[in-house]
Design an enzyme around this catalytic site. Structure first.
Site, short mmCIF file in Angstrom:
data_model
loop_
_atom_site.label_atom_id
_atom_site.label_comp_id
_atom_site.label_asym_id
_atom_site.label_seq_id
_atom_site.Cartn_x
_atom_site.Cartn_y
_atom_site.Cartn_z
CB SER A 1 0.88 2.56 -13.29
OG SER A 1 1.78 2.79 -14.35
N GLY B 1 3.51 3.54 -17.12
CA GLY B 1 4.12 4.87 -17.09
C GLY B 1 4.59 5.32 -18.46
N GLY C 1 12.20 -1.06 -15.45
CA GLY C 1 12.93 0.09 -15.97
C GLY C 1 12.07 1.00 -16.81
CG LEU C 2 10.07 3.54 -15.13
CD1 LEU C 2 10.74 4.80 -14.64
CD2 LEU C 2 8.62 3.49 -14.68
CB CYS D 1 11.93 7.92 -12.39
SG CYS D 1 10.24 8.12 -12.68
CB THR E 1 7.96 -1.09 -5.91
OG1 THR E 1 8.78 -0.23 -6.70
CG2 THR E 1 6.89 -1.71 -6.78
N GLY F 1 -0.16 -4.59 -2.22
CA GLY F 1 -0.52 -5.95 -1.82
C GLY F 1 -2.00 -6.23 -1.74
CB THR G 1 1.82 -7.70 -7.21
OG1 THR G 1 2.77 -6.64 -7.29
CG2 THR G 1 2.55 -9.02 -7.25
#
Ligand SMILES: Cc1cc2nc3c(=O)[nH]c(=O)nc-3n(C[C@H](O)[C@H](O)[C@H](O)COP(=O)(O)O)c2cc1C
Length: 317
Positions: A33, A58, A84-85, A143, A206, A257, A279
Site C-alpha cells: 500500500s 490507504g 500523510g495518507l 495513523c 514504516t 525492504g 519501496t
C-alpha cells in the site's frame, strides 16, 4: 489456479501458490500500500496479473490532500516518507478505480483502510463493502488517533483491540491487520489483533524516523518526522515477522525492504505466508513483476517444488 496457467506454474515448474484467509494467490508477491497507487496507474508498465496481488493506497471516508512537501527523502539504503495518507476517498475509489481493476482477469485487489477514529474505520469499510472485486481489507492501524490525543491505534493494545473488533464487525470480507513496528512488543500486538478477530496480520509498516539538512539546519521532511522504509529496515522487519509469527496461529504477511528472491525466502522462513514489496517500486517501477519472475527462477534453481512449504521453515539446530 490450475497448473499450466499463465502464472508460470507449469506442471514441471515450481508451484508458487500461497493461501491465506481463504484467498489463493498465484505467487506470494503483493505490491504494498502507498507504493503502487490504485494499481491502475501501473498497468502500462507492470502485468498486474503476474503479481500475487496488490494493495491500494490507504483509503478514508473523505478524500485527503496529505502533508505539504517535501514529503520524500532518500536515506542510506532507505527512504523517508510523510505523504500523510493522501487519497481520493473510499467512494471515489469504488466509482473511479475499482471498475478498471475489475476488467482485469486474475488480479487480486486488497483495500487498505485507515481512519482517525473507530467510526472512521467503520464508515470506510461500510462504503467499501458495497464494491465488487475486493479480496480483503488491510487495516492500517498506524495513523494518529486524534480522538485519543495523538496516540496511535497500533501502539496501544487496548485501542488496537477495539479498532480491530469494530472493523471485523463491519467487514464483509476477510480482515488483515497491518501492524505498526513502533512498539515494544510486536508479539503482544500480533496476539491482540488475532484475539480481536483478524484473519491475518501484515507487518511492518514504516519506522518513525527523521533526517536534518546540516547546512540549512532544517528538517528534510516538512512534517519533521517520517516513516523509514526500504532495505535499511529489512533485518528489523524480519525479526518482527519472526516474533509475530510465533505469537499467532493466523497467517502473517511480511514486508520491509524486500527486493530480491532471497529476501522473500528469508521472510517466508521466518514465518511469512506471503510478502509485500513497497519501496523497491520507487527504485524500479517494475520491481514487483521482476521479483515474481526471479522467484520462479530461484525456486527452479534451488529445487523448491512448492514455495509455500518454506513458511516457518527456519532451521535452528
Ligand atoms: C510512499 C509510501 C506511502 C505509503 N503509504 C501507505 C499507506 O497508505 N498505507 C499503509 O498501510 N502503508 C503505507 N506505506 C507503508 C508500506 O506499505 C510498507 O509497509 C513499508 O514501506 C515497508 O515496506 P518496504 O520497505 O518494502 O517499502 C507507505 C510506504 C511508502 C514508502
Amino acid at each position: 489456479m490450475s497448473p499450466g496457467s499463465p502464472s508460470g506454474n507449469t506442471p514441471s515448474g515450481p508451484d508458487l501458490r500461497v493461501n491465506f484467509a481463504g484467498i489463493e494467490l498465484k505467487n506470494p508477491i503483493i505490491a504494498a500500500s502507498g507504493t503502487f497507487g490504485y494499481g491502475v496507474e501501473f498497468e502500462d508498465i507492470v502485468h498486474l496479473d503476474r503479481l500475487g496481488g496488490l494493495v491500494v493506497k490507504g483509503l478514508s471516508v473523505e478524500p485527503m490532500t496529505g502533508n505539504p512537501p517535501p514529503r520524500l527523502f532518500e536515506t542510506a539504503a532507505g527512504m523517508l516518507n510523510a505523504i500523510g495518507l493522501q487519497n481520493i476517498g473510499a467512494r471515489a475509489f469504488l466509482d473511479e478505480k475499482l471498475p478498471a481493476l475489475r476488467t482485469k482477469k486474475n488480479v487480486v485487489v486488497f483495500a487498505n483502510v485507515f481512519g482517525y477514529t473507530r467510526a472512521d474505520y467503520e464508515r470506510t469499510i461500510g462504503i467499501l463493502n458495497e464494491g465488487e472485486g475486493i479480496a480483503a481489507y488491510e487495516l492500517n492501524v498506524s495513523c494518529p488517533n486524534t480522538a485519543h490525543g495523538g496516540i496511535q491505534f497500533g501502539s496501544d493494545p487496548q485501542l488496537l483491540d477495539e479498532v480491530v473488533r469494530t472493523a471485523k464487525r463491519a467487514a464483509r470480507r476477510p480482515l488483515i491487520v497491518k501492524l505498526s513496528p513502533n512498539v515494544t512488543s510486536i508479539a503482544l500486538m500480533a496476539h491482540v489483533a488475532e484475539e480481536a478477530g483478524a484473519d491475518a496480520i501484515s507487518l511492518v509498516n514504516t519506522f518513525l524516523a527523521m533526517a536534518i539538512d546540516a547546512e540549512t539546519r532544517r528538517p528534510r521532511i516538512a512534517n519533521v518526522t517520517a516513516g523509514l522504509s526500504g532495505p535499511a529496515i529489512k533485518p528489523i522487519a524480519l525479526r518482527m515477522v519472526y516474533d509475530a509469527a510465533h505469537a499467532v496461529k493466523i497467517p502473517v504477511i511480511g514486508m520491509g525492504g524486500i527486493a530480491t528472491p532471497v529476501d522473500v525466502v528469508e521472510f517466508m522462513l521466518a514465518g511469512a505466508t506471503a510478502v509485500q514489496v513497497g519501496t523497491a517500486s520507487y527504485f524500479d517501477p517494475v520491481a514487483t513483476e521482476t521479483l515474481a519472475e526471479e522467484l520462479t527462477t530461484y525456486c527452479r534453481e534451488h529445487r523448491i517444488a512448492r514455495l509455500c512449504e518454506l513458511t516457518g521453515g527456519m532451521v535452528t539446530d
